[in-house]
Design an enzyme around this catalytic site. Structure first.
Site: not given
Lengths: 550, 651
Positions: B242, B267-268, B330-333, B335
């Protein structure tokens, strides 16, 4: 021989005991003829550990400087570690334990020395006799008789003295059938399904050999269990391949031409060392402290234990289905008829017969279908998961049976009078016990050892109310139905109560169990109170009315 | 469409003939024949995929997979009909506007006031008050009023007192999607807190003074500790990748007094594939034990569950035992961060293990902080790559904990399963849209009903009989076993094989105990009545007739049966060899089923709400194993009850 000769160092001080989930404890170690006893001297928390030598599966020694460590692996799957100061002491103790835990002679085993500290209310050796069973049977059908043909164990060494056979078959015919069956184990009655009069018979493989020998009496005997015009099923617990190979060694299976009224179904249940290795691998996986999630599942899979469970349960369900749903009689056998055959016949009875789901009924089942039926307990249970001996005759056949019962119990938690602890207790005693019940390989050996005279029966101990209360399932509600378990992989689970028993803290699960008991206990108390009050009220009201009437 | 056959997935022999109806909201299959007309209802919004298979001699097979893990196999006689149905369902299962969703037409016949009352059941301000906030260290901030700073955050956020609006806005500019650090949980015993945010836009070297001050402020809000943990829930590799895109993770050198920690949750996309693989295993037709265990292993599902749990345990430990505050991202916070914060809260605070508290928890960590329900659960037609079982994993974590701590939760498995169901059903407005902002714009609260009120109304169905608020397991922090006890994580057949009732235990301990407890309560009441009567009687021996009739009523009630075991005592397909054997009258076949339907019908007439989605009902039946007709285990009913033919299952 004196045990004292084997005990080089009877006592060691400052020994440290390590167990998973407990703090290490320091104390004194004593060796007696039959026990390893560890007692801590701490005032506040005195505790004692008594371990039967016969419960010890294997021991390992390690030394760091002069501090010796003995790791004891038990047949009940527990592992304990003892740190013993002094190299010589440690070596002595280790060799003593090794000698005492591998005694050759049965008569030196603890049951011959054990003196019970409880009052015997009911002698377990006199319970569950074949006559009682037959009496029950004769109340519903008169097509069967009790044969004393094996009185002196002269016809079949692994059968009990009396067996139940079709009335129309005389002892002479039975003798001929015995010659035609492996180990002389001619087909006998295992279970009578009251609902429709169908039966389950068990025996061993017929000795057809490669040239297709037949035996008219054998055909007559098993046909005698069929209703006119009806067909029956033969469940062979071996794959077709294995059964065919058996012919080369003189064994074989029932040929269609000679048994036209029977349909043969082959089910593949593994035996002997395959099962033992499966157990060893499973326990290894359960004890492995290092693996990540991935390796745990693949190890569980690689052990094949649950595959065996699934196979055995499936065969048992099939037998039960033939009897209850197809309305057909069933004959079950494998090769000797002492292992997979008994797993199938006994589990089928648990499915079909509500009586087998009570405590006494289950005990009776174990006696009939395992002890009297000649499952060689002494051979099979000589060693457990930590053994290195790899003897062909060692196999966790009975443990697999208990596991299957647990699987059904888990699916029908309210249909059994006993709980998981009861099954675990039977597992323990089959492998090491102060009682004589599981000694010997068959009734013949037991009678030669004079076990009923010289040892105490497990059932004498279990069936006292103090003990029984531990084994009762609080959720039990008599269920007269046939119970059909699911054998899908999603429905079968690892029996944590046995295999993870020493590797996980059980506090929260125990608490849940206690909570369950107290909920039900409170309910029962209230019921009693309400009933008492109702009676009291009713009495007072009648009194009133009488007064009024006066 | 008539003469449609509904196949039993696990047995080719058992199928039902009936009529298929398509309505605006449901697919309904009604069986012919039996008087009671067994019905299967499936909400369009539950449909995850429809597959048209090659036409066979018998007709055209249609496979419908649902998001609640139901799989329906239909055979439609005419190819043309099948095609029409297929096309219609594809359209119906993928609505493009929110207004098409079921919740806008669903009407449980509650008046306006009741509906408003329902939405008030869970109040987050009340929840922060319960935590002890606002206080000397934390305050409510209106910096995000009108969603001016962050459009995926709620309008009301709780932040450290020392963080000024300037700091917040500055920090938000340095965070992905402007999701600045905000409070998720506060432990009033030791002032330690859990805060959440998205990743910093640090790239390889960027820094932001306000963001550093923000973290400083969080640390200061916990005077007992001189550092905070910053937990990045991603695998380190992902976080590093990232950085190339100008995002990344906190550099310990730039922030004073932080301890940085990676916790590798995938990740998702990984999770979506993992679930897909696991469901393929669940769908296998008569798998062997090895197939199943290998498949489960290869799916990696339980490994992922464990990773989430481990992260939650780490944070709970930091807060409860070390008294250190934690910032999670996490990334976007929205999930992994939501999963981990809610698992940690659940471990820390017994309140979240109550029924009400659990609703609050989902509302707090998922709904209010902008978990993208619409994207993740595909409520509206959208990018399939956005779909992922994020909250499903959280719900499973709760179940895994319930297995380890059977007395610690006020609610039972059914509660979790119903929540999962409704996250996908779109029957209630709670989980619509991707953020609070969107929900407000749609006026969800005025136009739809709240799931929480519905669950609360039926709360007796969801109680765990082993829960006692004064029990030791319900107090304080839960300490689950960490590694190496991997065997503690188990496959949840109650969820993923939810509709194959044959696979589950046939008797439910939960329901049995609930019945016992209910009886106990009746007994207590009766005891009181009897006690009074006794006293009265003793007082005045003369007038005694009053109570007589009442007493008789009572005693009748108490004959209640607590049995559960009548359900489906049918054998399964244990051998293929049996097939060739004739026999079995088909007429026997319907008894068990009709018993089941009877209850459904009963429920329908008595509870309009439930009847509106009876696909849910069948779920209830599956799980509960409650004796559908009451006295199934009575000896007199013995053979009749279990004599029908088979829910034939895998060999």
């Amino acid at each position: 021989m004196e045990f004292a000769e084997l005990i080089k160092t009877p006592r060691a001080d400052n020994v440290v005991l390590h167990r998973p989930f407990y703090l290490a404890v320091e104390g004194t170690l004593c060796l007696t003829g039959h026990h390893l006893i560890f007692s801590s001297r701490r005032q506040d928390n005195a505790e004692e550990l008594w371990l039967l030598h016969s419960n010890i599966d294997s021991i390992e020694k390690r030394f760091v400087g002069s501090l010796g460590t003995i790791i004891i692996k038990c047949k009940d799957l527990r592992i304990i570690q003892l740190d013993i100061p002094g190299m010589e002491e440690c070596l002595n103790i280790a060799s003593s334990i090794e000698a005492l835990s591998t005694l050759d002679s049965v008569t030196l085993m603890y049951p011959f020395f054990y003196r019970p500290m409880f009052e015997v209310v009911e002698d377990g050796w006199r319970c569950f006799l074949p006559d009682e069973e037959f009496e029950l049977l004769s109340s519903v059908t008169d097509e069967w008789r009790l044969s004393c043909i094996n009185k002196e164990f002269s016809v079949c060494p692994s059968y009990p003295p009396v067996v139940i056979v079709p009335k129309s078959i005389d002892d002479e015919a039975l003798r001929k059938v015995a010659m035609f069956r492996h180990g002389s184990r001619f087909p006998v009655l295992s279970y009578y399904h009251k609902k429709n009069g169908m039966v389950m018979m068990r025996g061993s493989q017929p000795l057809t050999g490669t040239n297709g020998r037949r035996c008219k009496e054998d055909e007559k005997l098993i046909n005698a269990t069929l209703r006119p015009g009806k067909r029956g099923y033969i469940i062979d617990t071996r794959s077709l391949n294995v059964a065919q190979q058996a012919r080369a060694k003189g064994g074989g299976f029932e040929q269609e031409v000679h048994y036209p009224q029977w349909r043969r179904i082959h089910k593949c249940i593994e035996r002997f060392n395959i099962l033992q290795e499966s157990l060893i691998k499973l326990v290894e996986a359960c004890n492995d402290q290092s693996h990540n999630m991935d390796r745990w599942l693949s190890k569980l899979e690689a052990s094949n234990w649950l595959t065996h469970i699934k196979e055995i349960l499936t065969a048992a369900c099939l037998a039960a289905q033939c009897i209850d749903r197809e309305g057909a009689s069933v004959l079950v056998h494998g090769t000797e008829g002492t292992d997979s055959t008994l797993q199938v016949t006994s589990l089928a009875q648990i499915i079909l017969d509500p009586r087998c789901r009570t405590i006494r009924g289950f005990e009776s089942l174990v006696v009939r279908e395992w002890l009297q039926a000649g499952h060689p307990f002494q051979q099979r249970c000589a060693q457990s998961a930590y053994s290195n001996s790899k003897q062909k005759w060692e196999a966790p056949v009975f443990l697999l049976f208990l596991d299957c019962v647990w699987q059904i119990l888990r699916q029908f938690p309210c249909s059994f009078e006993f709980n998981e602890q009861f099954l675990i207790m039977l597992f323990e005693h089959a492998y090491a016990s102060q009682f004589g019940t599981f000694l010997g390989n068959n009734e013949n050996e037991r009678s030669k050892l004079k076990l009923p005279q010289k040892t105490m029966s497990l059932w004498s101990w279990v069936n006292r109310s103090e003990e029984l209360s531990k084994f009762q399932n609080p959720l039990f509600e008599a269920n007269s139905l046939v119970i059909w378990p699911s054998v899908a992989p999603q429905s079968l689970q690892l029996w944590e109560g046995v295999f993870l028993r020493w590797n996980r803290p059980s506090k929260f699960l125990d608490e849940a169990h206690e909570e369950m008991i107290s909920i039900i206990k409170y309910n029962k108390e209230l019921q009693a109170k309400v009933n008492a009050l109702r009676r009291q009220l009713a009495e007072m009201e009648t009194d009133d009315r009488m007064q009024e009437n006066l | 469409v008539e003469n449609v056959r509904l196949l039993d997935r696990l047995s080719s022999r058992k199928s039902a003939l009936g009529t298929l109806y398509l309505t605006a909201t449901h697919v309904i299959f009604v069986e012919n024949g039996s008087e009671t007309r067994k019905e299967t209802w499936v909400l369009h919004s539950q449909i995850s995929s429809i597959e048209k298979q090659a036409t066979t001699a018998t007709g055209c097979p249609l496979l419908i997979r649902c998001k609640n893990f139901q799989v329906i196999q239909l055979v439609i006689p005419q190819e043309r009909d099948c095609h029409d149905i297929y096309i219609s369902l594809i359209r119906l299962a993928r609505p493009v506007k929110y207004e098409e969703l079921y919740c806008f037409s669903f009407n449980p016949k509650l008046d306006k006031e009741e509906r408003e009352q329902g939405w008030k059941l869970v109040d987050l301000n009340e929840e922060y008050n319960r935590m002890g906030i606002p206080n000397n260290y934390w305050q409510i901030s209106d910096v995000n009023r009108d969603y001016g700073v962050c459009d995926s955050y709620p309008t009301e956020v709780y932040i450290p007192k020392s963080a000024t609006a300037h700091i917040i806005v500055g920090s938000s500019k340095f965070r992905s999607r402007r999701r600045f650090p905000a409070l998720s949980y506060y432990c009033k015993d030791n002032n330690a807190s859990i805060c959440r945010s998205s990743q910093p836009l640090s790239g390889f070297s960027a820094r932001c003074l306000e963001d550093e001050q923000m973290l400083q402020a969080i640390r200061k809000a916990n005077p007992g500790s001189d550092f905070i943990y910053v937990v990045d829930t991603r695998p380190k590799l992902n976080a590093m990748a990232n950085r190339a895109a100008g995002k990344g993770y906190e550099n310990e050198d730039n922030y004073s007094n932080i301890k940085f920690q990676f916790i590798g949750i995938e990740n998702i996309h990984v999770m979506r594939n993992s679930l897909q693989k696991m469901l393929e295993v669940c769908e296998l037709k008569s798998p062997s034990m090895s197939d199943f265990l290998w498949g489960l292993e290869n799916s990696g599902w339980l490994k992922h569950i464990k990773a989430i749990m481990d992260a939650g345990i780490f944070i709970a430990k930091a807060v409860a035992e070390e008294g250190v505050s934690v910032l999670v991202h996490c990334s976007d916070g929205w999930d992994r961060t939501a999963q981990v914060c809610s698992v940690a809260s659940l471990l820390l605070d017994p309140y979240y293990r109550t029924m009400k508290g659990f609703m609050v928890l989902i509302e707090k960590d998922w709904v209010s902080f902008g978990h993208k329900f619409n994207h993740r659960y595909g409520n509206l037609d959208g990018d399939p790559k956005e779909i992922s079982p994020v909250i499903d994993q959280f719900i499973e974590c709760v179940w895994q904990l319930m297995e380890q701590f059977p007395c610690a939760f006020e609610f039972n498995e059914r509660f979790l399963i119903h929540i999962q169901h409704h996250i996908y059903s779109c029957q209630f407005g709670n989980f619509l849209c991707n953020s609070q902002k969107e929900r407000r714009e749609l006026k969800i609260q005025e136009r739809t009903y709240s799931l929480w009120a519905h669950l609360w109304k039926n709360r007796t169905d969801y109680l765990n009989p082993l829960y006692r608020s004064d029990h030791s397991q319900t107090q304080g922090t839960l300490h689950p076993q960490m590694a190496p006890c991997n065997f503690l994580y188990k496959f949840w057949s109650g969820m993923y094989n939810r509709f194959e009732k044959g696979l589950h235990p046939r008797q439910s301990v939960t329901d049995y105990l609930m019945a016992v407890k209910e009886e106990t309560q009746q007994l207590e009441e009766e005891l009181e009545v009897l006690g009074e009567r006794l006293a009265n009687l003793q007082k005045s021996q003369l007038n005694d007739n009053k109570f007589k009739s009442k007493q008789q009523d009572r005693s009748k009630q108490l004959g209640l049966s607590t049995s559960n075991n009548s359900l489906a005592n049918t054998p399964q397909e244990y051998s293929n060899d049996l097939k060739s054997f004739p026999s079995r009258s088909p007429s026997q076949g319907d008894e068990e089923d009709s018993a089941l339907i009877l209850t459904q019908d009963n429920l329908k007439s008595s509870d309009p709400d439930l009847s509106a989605n009876s696909d849910q009902e069948s779920g209830v039946e599956d799980l509960s194993c409650r004796s559908p007709s009451g006295g199934g285990c009575l000896p007199s009913e013995d053979s009749g009850k279990d004599s029908d033919e088979a829910v034939f299952l895998a060999v």
